[in-house]
Design a protein around this motif. Structure first.
Motif, mmCIF file in Angstrom:
data_model
loop_
_atom_site.group_PDB
_atom_site.id
_atom_site.type_symbol
_atom_site.label_atom_id
_atom_site.label_comp_id
_atom_site.label_asym_id
_atom_site.label_seq_id
_atom_site.Cartn_x
_atom_site.Cartn_y
_atom_site.Cartn_z
ATOM 1 N N GLU A 59 0.835 -1.209 0.000
ATOM 2 C CA GLU A 59 0.000 0.000 0.000
ATOM 3 C C GLU A 59 0.866 1.255 0.000
ATOM 4 O O GLU A 59 0.594 2.224 -0.715
ATOM 5 N N ILE A 60 1.930 1.243 0.793
ATOM 6 C CA ILE A 60 2.867 2.379 0.832
ATOM 7 C C ILE A 60 3.516 2.575 -0.531
ATOM 8 O O ILE A 60 3.656 3.713 -1.010
ATOM 9 N N GLN A 61 3.906 1.487 -1.177
ATOM 10 C CA GLN A 61 4.529 1.596 -2.494
ATOM 11 C C GLN A 61 3.587 2.269 -3.488
ATOM 12 O O GLN A 61 4.022 3.099 -4.301
ATOM 13 N N ARG A 62 2.321 1.936 -3.423
ATOM 14 C CA ARG A 62 1.347 2.578 -4.321
ATOM 15 C C ARG A 62 1.270 4.083 -4.037
ATOM 16 O O ARG A 62 1.193 4.894 -4.960
ATOM 17 N N THR A 63 1.300 4.455 -2.775
ATOM 18 C CA THR A 63 1.272 5.872 -2.413
ATOM 19 C C THR A 63 2.557 6.571 -2.864
ATOM 20 O O THR A 63 2.532 7.735 -3.285
ATOM 21 N N LEU A 64 3.684 5.871 -2.795
ATOM 22 C CA LEU A 64 4.945 6.480 -3.220
ATOM 23 C C LEU A 64 4.939 6.854 -4.699
ATOM 24 O O LEU A 64 5.626 7.799 -5.105
ATOM 25 N N PHE A 65 4.154 6.158 -5.517
ATOM 26 C CA PHE A 65 4.024 6.590 -6.911
ATOM 27 C C PHE A 65 3.381 7.973 -6.973
ATOM 28 O O PHE A 65 3.762 8.808 -7.797
ATOM 29 N N ARG A 66 2.429 8.233 -6.084
ATOM 30 C CA ARG A 66 1.826 9.573 -6.032
ATOM 31 C C ARG A 66 2.823 10.601 -5.510
ATOM 32 O O ARG A 66 2.877 11.725 -6.001
ATOM 33 N N VAL A 67 3.619 10.217 -4.493
ATOM 34 C CA VAL A 67 4.637 11.136 -3.957
ATOM 35 C C VAL A 67 5.616 11.510 -5.065
ATOM 36 O O VAL A 67 5.906 12.693 -5.289
ATOM 37 N N GLY A 68 6.129 10.507 -5.773
ATOM 38 C CA GLY A 68 7.068 10.775 -6.863
ATOM 39 C C GLY A 68 6.442 11.615 -7.958
ATOM 40 O O GLY A 68 7.067 12.552 -8.475
ATOM 41 N N GLY A 69 5.205 11.312 -8.307
ATOM 42 C CA GLY A 69 4.504 12.080 -9.334
ATOM 43 C C GLY A 69 4.303 13.526 -8.930
ATOM 44 O O GLY A 69 4.454 14.439 -9.750
ATOM 45 N N ALA A 70 3.967 13.753 -7.671
ATOM 46 C CA ALA A 70 3.800 15.128 -7.180
ATOM 47 C C ALA A 70 5.121 15.883 -7.243
ATOM 48 O O ALA A 70 5.161 17.058 -7.643
ATOM 49 N N LEU A 71 6.214 15.233 -6.878
ATOM 50 C CA LEU A 71 7.531 15.884 -6.937
ATOM 51 C C LEU A 71 7.981 16.103 -8.375
ATOM 52 O O LEU A 71 8.720 17.054 -8.656
ATOM 53 N N ALA A 72 7.546 15.266 -9.297
ATOM 54 C CA ALA A 72 7.961 15.369 -10.701
ATOM 55 C C ALA A 72 7.149 16.387 -11.489
ATOM 56 O O ALA A 72 7.458 16.649 -12.649
ATOM 57 N N THR A 73 6.125 16.946 -10.878
ATOM 58 C CA THR A 73 5.238 17.867 -11.593
ATOM 59 C C THR A 73 5.638 19.310 -11.330
ATOM 60 O O THR A 73 5.577 19.782 -10.194
ATOM 61 N N PRO A 74 6.054 20.044 -12.372
ATOM 62 C CA PRO A 74 6.435 21.450 -12.192
ATOM 63 C C PRO A 74 5.219 22.328 -11.894
ATOM 64 O O PRO A 74 4.084 21.915 -12.156
ATOM 65 N N PRO A 75 5.460 23.521 -11.334
ATOM 66 C CA PRO A 75 4.358 24.398 -10.917
ATOM 67 C C PRO A 75 3.324 24.671 -12.011
ATOM 68 O O PRO A 75 2.130 24.732 -11.735
ATOM 69 N N GLU A 76 3.767 24.795 -13.246
ATOM 70 C CA GLU A 76 2.824 25.117 -14.325
ATOM 71 C C GLU A 76 1.861 23.966 -14.638
ATOM 72 O O GLU A 76 0.875 24.154 -15.336
#
Length: 192
Positions: A59-76
């Motif tokens: 379950e944590i691993q699935r959430t980490l995909f969201r964490v990584g995606g949020a960090l990979a998304t620039p402000p725009e």
């Protein structure tokens, strides 16, 4: 279409939304360390025989995909960014408290390596701390990082440490660093 696009051969990579940046960019370092954490947790889960810890880890691993995606998304491109919420952090906090309440759980410093499965989680814990430091560094360099991301990584490293202790407890292993009269106060840790 092949995954070998050759677009990264010049040392650049694409962020969410197509923005090209250096592979040495702090944002890339931050989400890259979250990816490394996810892979490290995957290895730990693959050798773990504790069914609950395996389920929690997945379950944590699935959430980490969201964490990584949020960090990979620039402000725009933030309107399409994955979200890490206070609920995600609170879920980890509840699990920390649940494991802390386990009778006999180690409440002092531990010496990694007493058990193969717990050692794998110790490696994941250190990778988690690096991911947290990278997210903080990104924020301190003026990039907006949602506070829930940093809180999630902070809580997660505590939880991963407890996974190792629970594995050792279940296996009947005492991996405490200090013994006898030198044992420290409950929850004295070398991290915060």
């Amino acid at each position: 279409m092949s995954i070998a696009t050759t677009q990264g051969d010049s040392g650049q990579t694409g962020l969410a939304g197509g923005v090209r940046v250096s592979k040495a960019d702090l944002r890339v370092e931050a989400y890259g360390s979250v990816d490394e954490l996810n892979a490290t947790l995957g290895f730990a889960r693959s050798i773990c025989y504790h069914k609950e810890i395996c389920a929690w880890t997945e379950e944590i691993q699935r959430t980490l995909f969201r964490v990584g995606g949020a960090l990979a998304t620039p402000p725009e491109n933030q309107k399409n960014a994955p979200v890490i919420s206070v609920d995600d952090v609170e879920a980890l906090t509840r699990l920390v408290h649940q494991i802390e309440a386990t009778e006999g759980i180690l409440s002092d410093w531990s010496l990694p390596g007493a058990h193969t499965e717990s050692a794998a989680y110790e490696i994941a814990r250190t990778v988690c701390r690096r991911a947290e430091r990278n997210a903080v560094r990104l924020a301190e360099n003026g990039v907006e990082v949602k506070p829930e991301i940093i809180a999630y990584l902070n809580r997660l490293s505590d939880l991963i440490w407890l996974f190792g202790r629970l594995i050792e407890l279940t296996a009947g292993i005492d991996a405490r660093l200090r013994t006898g009269d030198t044992a420290g106060p409950k929850w004295s840790r070398a991290w915060s």
